[in-house]
Design an enzyme around this catalytic site. Structure first.
Site, PDB file in Angstrom:
ATOM      1  N   LEU A 166      35.197  79.137  52.961  1.00  0.00           N
ATOM      2  CA  LEU A 166      34.309  78.654  52.135  1.00  0.00           C
ATOM      3  C   LEU A 166      34.849  79.358  50.907  1.00  0.00           C
ATOM      4  CD1 LEU A 166      31.132  80.388  53.784  1.00  0.00           C
ATOM      5  CD2 LEU A 166      32.029  78.073  52.881  1.00  0.00           C
ATOM      6  N   HIS A 167      35.440  77.628  49.961  1.00  0.00           N
ATOM      7  CA  HIS A 167      36.018  78.574  48.784  1.00  0.00           C
ATOM      8  C   HIS A 167      34.594  77.449  48.043  1.00  0.00           C
ATOM      9  CE1 HIS A 167      37.441  74.097  48.353  1.00  0.00           C
ATOM     10  NE2 HIS A 167      36.804  73.507  49.786  1.00  0.00           N
ATOM     11  N   ALA A 168      35.608  77.796  46.629  1.00  0.00           N
ATOM     12  CA  ALA A 168      33.919  76.824  45.532  1.00  0.00           C
ATOM     13  C   ALA A 168      33.433  75.593  45.747  1.00  0.00           C
ATOM     14  CB  ALA A 168      34.307  77.270  43.481  1.00  0.00           C
ATOM     15  N   GLU A 181      35.694  68.252  53.564  1.00  0.00           N
ATOM     16  CA  GLU A 181      37.588  67.448  53.714  1.00  0.00           C
ATOM     17  C   GLU A 181      38.148  67.119  54.571  1.00  0.00           C
ATOM     18  OE1 GLU A 181      37.736  71.704  52.096  1.00  0.00           O
ATOM     19  OE2 GLU A 181      36.527  71.911  50.919  1.00  0.00           O
TER      20      GLU A 181
END
Lengths: 130, 89
Positions: free
Chosen positions: B14-16, B87
């Protein structure tokens, strides 16, 4: 009811924050522009250009001006801008969490956004000892 | 109220950018939404809140949605997780 956002910062800071925020959110919901103040810049000399930037982001509902460092020339310039007539609210200590949180509350009006911005910056500080 | 147990599917966690996708998706729904991971529950409509979870790939998270459009919101989030936040991995 879309408030405009104007970042008034030292050189290199505002455009970089806008670039990252745009990369993360794909499209920013509010009109944003960065105005860079060089070190040693004269606020009186820069006022006309800054005022033009302010007018470009103003959609008629006022402008939230975010500055990087309270008391520095960019924030002193912001203070002068706030006296020109356009409704302006100012918050300092601009950071990426602050900018992202403002974009996340894009439907609020100018009077509500300063608290949103301040909370964004405050909540963005994490002492990460975990 | 609805709950969904999910696993963080993508390599970066859970990156930006992934967080922004999730928060933007949920902002289109009226229901309240929280995520719980590692014993911490956060507002799933807040970017900093979700990023506080620092949830890496494979972390179990619990989505909790509560409100008129909770079913649609839960389905949309499940779909986003299944798409790996759009992604590559």
């Amino acid at each position: 009811m879309a408030v405009g956002i104007l970042l008034i910062t030292h050189e290199g800071i505002g455009p970089a924050l806008i670039a990252v925020a745009t990369g993360l959110l794909r499209q920013l919901p509010l009109r944003v522009e960065a105005f860079e103040v060089p070190l040693g810049g004269d606020p009186d000399a820069l006022l006309p250009q800054a005022s033009a930037a302010l007018r470009r982001v103003d959609g008629g509902f006022g402008v939230l001006v975010l500055t990087d460092l309270y008391g520095a020339t960019p924030s002193n310039l912001a203070a002068k801008l706030a006296r020109l007539g356009t409704p302006v609210r100012r918050v300092s200590a601009l950071s990426l969490p602050m900018l992202l949180r403002v974009m996340n509350y894009a439907d609020l009006d100018l009077d509500e956004l300063p608290a949103v911005a301040a909370a964004g910056a405050r909540n963005g500080v994490i002492q990460d000892d975990a | 109220m609805l709950e969904r147990e999910l696993l963080i599917p993508n390599r970066l966690g859970l990156h930006a950018r992934a967080t922004a996708r999730l928060v933007q998706l949920l902002s289109g729904f009226r229901c309240n939404a929280t995520l719980t991971a590692k014993g911490r529950e956060v507002n799933a409509k807040s970017i900093m809140g979700v990023m506080l979870l620092a949830a890496g790939q494979g972390t179990p998270v619990l989505l909790r949605v509560d409100g008129v459009d909770e079913a649609e919101a839960a389905a949309a989030v499940v779909a986003l997780f299944e798409r790996c936040f759009d992604e590559d991995s």
